[in-house]
Design a protein around this motif. Structure first.
Motif, PDB file in Angstrom:
ATOM      1  N   GLN A   1       0.841  -1.187   0.000  1.00  9.63           N
ATOM      2  CA  GLN A   1       0.000   0.000   0.000  1.00  9.63           C
ATOM      3  C   GLN A   1       0.883   1.247   0.000  1.00  9.63           C
ATOM      4  O   GLN A   1       2.084   1.184   0.180  1.00  9.63           O
ATOM      5  CB  GLN A   1      -0.904  -0.016   1.226  1.00  9.63           C
ATOM      6  CG  GLN A   1      -1.862  -1.195   1.278  1.00  9.63           C
ATOM      7  CD  GLN A   1      -2.861  -1.188   0.135  1.00  9.63           C
ATOM      8  OE1 GLN A   1      -3.444  -0.155  -0.170  1.00  9.63           O
ATOM      9  NE2 GLN A   1      -3.058  -2.332  -0.489  1.00  9.63           N
ATOM     10  N   GLY A   2       0.257   2.364  -0.203  1.00  6.73           N
ATOM     11  CA  GLY A   2       1.017   3.601  -0.272  1.00  6.73           C
ATOM     12  C   GLY A   2       1.336   3.963  -1.709  1.00  6.73           C
ATOM     13  O   GLY A   2       1.196   3.153  -2.632  1.00  6.73           O
ATOM     14  N   SER A   3       1.770   5.196  -1.919  1.00  6.68           N
ATOM     15  CA  SER A   3       2.037   5.656  -3.283  1.00  6.68           C
ATOM     16  C   SER A   3       3.285   5.031  -3.888  1.00  6.68           C
ATOM     17  O   SER A   3       3.466   5.043  -5.105  1.00  6.68           O
ATOM     18  CB  SER A   3       2.165   7.181  -3.284  1.00  6.68           C
ATOM     19  OG  SER A   3       3.203   7.599  -2.411  1.00  6.68           O
ATOM     20  N   VAL A   4       4.169   4.481  -3.035  1.00  2.00           N
ATOM     21  CA  VAL A   4       5.416   3.889  -3.515  1.00  2.00           C
ATOM     22  C   VAL A   4       5.486   2.424  -3.092  1.00  2.00           C
ATOM     23  O   VAL A   4       5.378   2.104  -1.909  1.00  2.00           O
ATOM     24  CB  VAL A   4       6.634   4.654  -2.956  1.00  2.00           C
ATOM     25  CG1 VAL A   4       7.938   4.026  -3.448  1.00  2.00           C
ATOM     26  CG2 VAL A   4       6.574   6.125  -3.355  1.00  2.00           C
ATOM     27  N   PHE A   5       5.667   1.539  -4.061  1.00  2.00           N
ATOM     28  CA  PHE A   5       5.879   0.119  -3.775  1.00  2.00           C
ATOM     29  C   PHE A   5       7.301  -0.058  -3.244  1.00  2.00           C
ATOM     30  O   PHE A   5       8.250   0.483  -3.810  1.00  2.00           O
ATOM     31  CB  PHE A   5       5.675  -0.705  -5.049  1.00  2.00           C
ATOM     32  CG  PHE A   5       6.112  -2.139  -4.933  1.00  2.00           C
ATOM     33  CD1 PHE A   5       5.559  -2.968  -3.977  1.00  2.00           C
ATOM     34  CD2 PHE A   5       7.086  -2.643  -5.775  1.00  2.00           C
ATOM     35  CE1 PHE A   5       5.962  -4.294  -3.862  1.00  2.00           C
ATOM     36  CE2 PHE A   5       7.489  -3.961  -5.677  1.00  2.00           C
ATOM     37  CZ  PHE A   5       6.930  -4.784  -4.713  1.00  2.00           C
TER      38      PHE A   5
END
Length: 397
Positions: free
Chosen positions: A384-388
């Motif tokens: 999750q989050g904008s950056v893997f």
């Protein structure tokens, strides 16, 4: 809209390297699909390479935070539209976006960032010493990737690395989907206060850094300066350190590709571009909003409709890249959209490449037998989050 998918579907990533399998179906059947956004807005999501580039290059699509519907939640909360924040040009349209970005463009050219190579290599060498001192196994994220990228970026921007405790937590919490909102807000406020202090230091005593360049522009307000510094740090840290750490993870998992790179180090630049395409750590935070009715792929995007573009899906489009699910460092990867496309394409991409090149080269030379210290499926992922990203990457040598 019974055929609209939920915004949660494109986040349903389960594989350590591959985007959600739903994108293969969407590209085949409806590369422009209806999607229900977190706030209930029924907009669109694009999954093909051609359409992603078309949306990102069309000035009739806005990136303004005043009109768009965010395709993701933040710490479980819907992100509302809000007025433009002075200096935060990433969510602005021309001419405001152009004015701010032009202040920094010259600092991130290929020529300018290439001059940093020797310094980045020196920092990488110092972090290798930290790894050796720690001994195997070591967490490559904590001992190498994070400090390498943060040190380089902090020096370039003008933030004292020795005082990182006053600003790095804000960046980490911002990208953590599970972070406590109150804790994140407090860390953000502390970071902004510190940035204000550093800006005042540079007014009195300029140095060779970006903050000193910015304070020389008398038209910028203190608020604008602080927000530009915030943007540079928040946009450039987690993305690059994640690309470096996940890139190492991918190479250690794909032994044939690692062997090919070791056999011919001249392939490093090509390998970096392929890793950027294959991994595309910038996930599903990229969206635009129609400023007028627009015809796209046989559909009418109505004025006010938001369109999310999936960079990972575009970089796995077989119409552009043959056998895109394979990591192949001999592939011709020109045109990948790991850094976005159009006027909002990542400003710091040249710096990121310098850091990735120095980091990977240093690791491969220092540790000829570098390997995972745990099974690949045991490496903890941040899906999750904008950056893997990987939370940790235990390695041995």
């Amino acid at each position: 809209m019974t055929d609209a998918i939920s915004f949660e579907v494109p986040w349903a990533r389960t594989d350590k390297f591959d985007p959600p399998s739903v994108f293969a179906t969407l590209r085949e059947e409806r590369p422009l699909a209806r999607m229900v956004y977190p706030d209930g807005h029924v907009g669109w999501i694009v999954s093909s390479y051609e359409l992603v580039r078309e949306v990102l290059s069309d000035p009739r699509f806005s990136h303004s935070c005043e009109v768009g519907h965010f395709p993701v939640t933040h710490q479980g909360q819907v992100i509302p539209t809000h007025p433009l924040i002075p200096g935060m040009f990433i969510h602005m349209d021309p001419p405001e976006h152009t004015r701010y970005r032009r202040l920094l463009t010259g600092e991130f050219t290929v020529r300018r960032t290439s001059r940093l190579t020797s310094r980045v290599e020196a920092v990488a060498a110092e972090q290798l010493d930290v790894m050796r001192e720690h001994g195997a196994p070591a967490d490559l994220v904590a001992t190498f990737a994070k400090p390498l990228v943060l040190r380089v970026l902090s020096e370039m921007v003008g933030l004292p690395y020795g005082e990182r405790d006053r600003y790095v937590h804000a960046v980490t919490l911002l990208h953590d989907a599970e972070a406590d909102p109150a804790e994140a807000a407090a860390a953000y406020g502390q970071a902004q206060e510190f940035f204000g202090e550093v800006i005042e230091r540079r007014r009195k005593q300029p140095e060779d850094d970006l903050i000193s360049v910015l304070v020389a522009d008398e038209e910028l307000t203190a608020e604008e300066l602080c927000n530009i510094v915030t943007l540079m740090l928040f946009a450039g840290y987690e993305t690059t350190e994640s690309a470096l750490a996940v890139g190492v993870f991918a190479l250690l998992h794909h032994n044939d590709q690692l062997a090919a790179l070791r056999a011919d180090p001249r392939k490093l630049d090509a390998a970096i571009e392929e890793l950027l395409r294959y991994l595309t750590v910038n996930q599903y935070h990229t969206y635009r909003t129609a400023l007028e009715d627009i015809k796209l792929n046989g559909e009418v995007i109505r004025k006010g409709d938001s369109v999310t573009v999936s960079l990972p899906a575009a970089n796995r489009d077989p119409a552009k890249f043959s056998c895109p699910e394979k990591l192949d460092i001999d592939r011709e990867t020109s045109g990948h959209v790991a850094f976005g496309f159009g006027i909002h394409q990542c400003l710091g991409q040249n710096l990121a490449r310098v850091e990735l090149r120095a980091g990977l080269s240093a690791l491969l030379q220092a540790f000829p037998d570098l390997r995972l210290a745990v099974a690949a499926d045991e490496v903890p992922l941040r899906l999750q989050g904008s950056v893997f990203a990987v939370e940790t990457l235990p390695v041995s040598w």
